[in-house]
Design an enzyme around this catalytic site. Sequence first.
Site, PDB file in Angstrom:
ATOM      1  N   HIS A 138      79.677  72.819 -16.943  1.00  0.00           N
ATOM      2  CA  HIS A 138      79.882  74.086 -16.554  1.00  0.00           C
ATOM      3  C   HIS A 138      79.110  74.563 -15.252  1.00  0.00           C
ATOM      4  O   HIS A 138      79.392  75.149 -14.353  1.00  0.00           O
ATOM      5  CB  HIS A 138      79.813  75.069 -17.440  1.00  0.00           C
ATOM      6  CG  HIS A 138      80.970  76.386 -17.021  1.00  0.00           C
ATOM      7  ND1 HIS A 138      81.152  76.992 -15.995  1.00  0.00           N
ATOM      8  CD2 HIS A 138      81.887  76.621 -17.924  1.00  0.00           C
ATOM      9  CE1 HIS A 138      82.121  77.764 -15.826  1.00  0.00           C
ATOM     10  NE2 HIS A 138      82.454  77.767 -17.113  1.00  0.00           N
ATOM     11  N   ASP A 158      98.523  64.592 -11.996  1.00  0.00           N
ATOM     12  CA  ASP A 158      99.524  63.320 -11.979  1.00  0.00           C
ATOM     13  C   ASP A 158      98.905  61.925 -11.541  1.00  0.00           C
ATOM     14  O   ASP A 158      98.570  61.802 -10.324  1.00  0.00           O
ATOM     15  CB  ASP A 158     100.795  63.631 -11.121  1.00  0.00           C
ATOM     16  CG  ASP A 158     101.767  62.699 -11.140  1.00  0.00           C
ATOM     17  OD1 ASP A 158     101.811  61.463 -11.707  1.00  0.00           O
ATOM     18  OD2 ASP A 158     103.012  62.928 -10.342  1.00  0.00           O
TER      19      ASP A 158
END
Length: 436
Positions: A148, A382
């Site tokens: 993070h 994708d």
Amino acid sequence: MKVKIGSSKLVKPFYEGNPPLTTDYMPLSVFDKVTYDQHVAVIYAYRPPTPPNATIELGLRKALAVYREWAGRLGKDSSGEPIILLNDEGVRFVEASVDRALDETVTFRPSASLLSLHPNLEGVVELVQVQVTRFSCGSMVVGFTAHHLVADGHATSNFLVAWGQACRGLQISPVPFHDRTIFSPRNPPKFDFEHRGIEYIPKNFKKVYPLIDNSVEDIVAHKVHYNAEFLSKLKARASSMNGTNKPFSTFESLVAHLWRAITKARGLNGLETTQVRVSVDGRARLNPRVPNEYFGNLVLWAFAKAKVDDLLREPLPYAAKLLHEAVMNVNDKYFKSFIDFANHKVRQEDLVPNAVADTKESILWPNLEVDSWLRFPFYDLDFGGGGPYIFMPSFSPTEGMIFLLPSFVGDGSIDVFVPLFRENLTTFKQICYSLD
């Protein structure tokens, strides 16, 4: 679920031309320094046909050439300030398999079994880790972990979309904006807001934890599905006292509802104060506006607070208004005050980020934290066989740490992951769909 690890290796950026120097570094911004010092893990599931691992790996290497920070390491400069070493040492890439069909093995509900679908989060030097797990039915699960301190959810989701583009042989677009030195303090600085106790706390500050009978072992993570019809009614109910003002957002309405339902389920003392902590993205709030392509952390937090009696006695619009006002107050003026404070007061007063202490908490009682992933394009990852049919956070049983995700059904419904103590969960399930 028995996951067999086939290989584990470091994957480095793939450069089309001459590679850049590996002696460069990127200083962390004031927003990076104040966020959570830990890895965050997410899980993607794909139906067949899926591309081979070699395609996924090459796409990752190409994306790392554009997002070099992920292939580096955390370090410190000569002054002891935290930096990202752009040394291209690489990210962890794990290939795994399960000798069963995906639907027979994984339920995709919050459970510790999800932890085997991505690499361990503890003691990791790599800033990104990937695990591709193949199932006997041809389905594929991709577990992704990212540190993070390097980037927030907005920036990380942009990277994930770019990874998919590279796998499909497409040009990466948009290109990230890398400059983390743009947050200069004003001269003279202006401290318009109090940041002590909010983003920063004294180094030796001891947090007072509530006296409760339950322990971490009693926490159960529950998934709630809110369909579009319920959300529409909830938004209308939350906005019913707004008059001519703009209706509250679906997010504000749902979080207000969850805040009241969880507070009731917890059985909190009426005189206690409970608060909700909400992340606020500064890209659109700072003036001049920071590009959406900014790669790094650019988040501060809004805190809505209420006495338990007031929260439960007043109708839903009361909670929604508290949330709305808290979020709206984290504006350009607030962000700039924070930048000035972080540059001038933190070292002078020996302050540390509040989030460092929060990272170690497993119980947020009587408070809540809401992580909204509703606007991130996570479903656009994708690899070449279409988008995922499931996306979710990994198992993270922190009591009161709530995740909001767009449902994979794609009809405007929302999935909420709610970790609570087992004894409070029964009541929450009974009232979580009540509009009263």
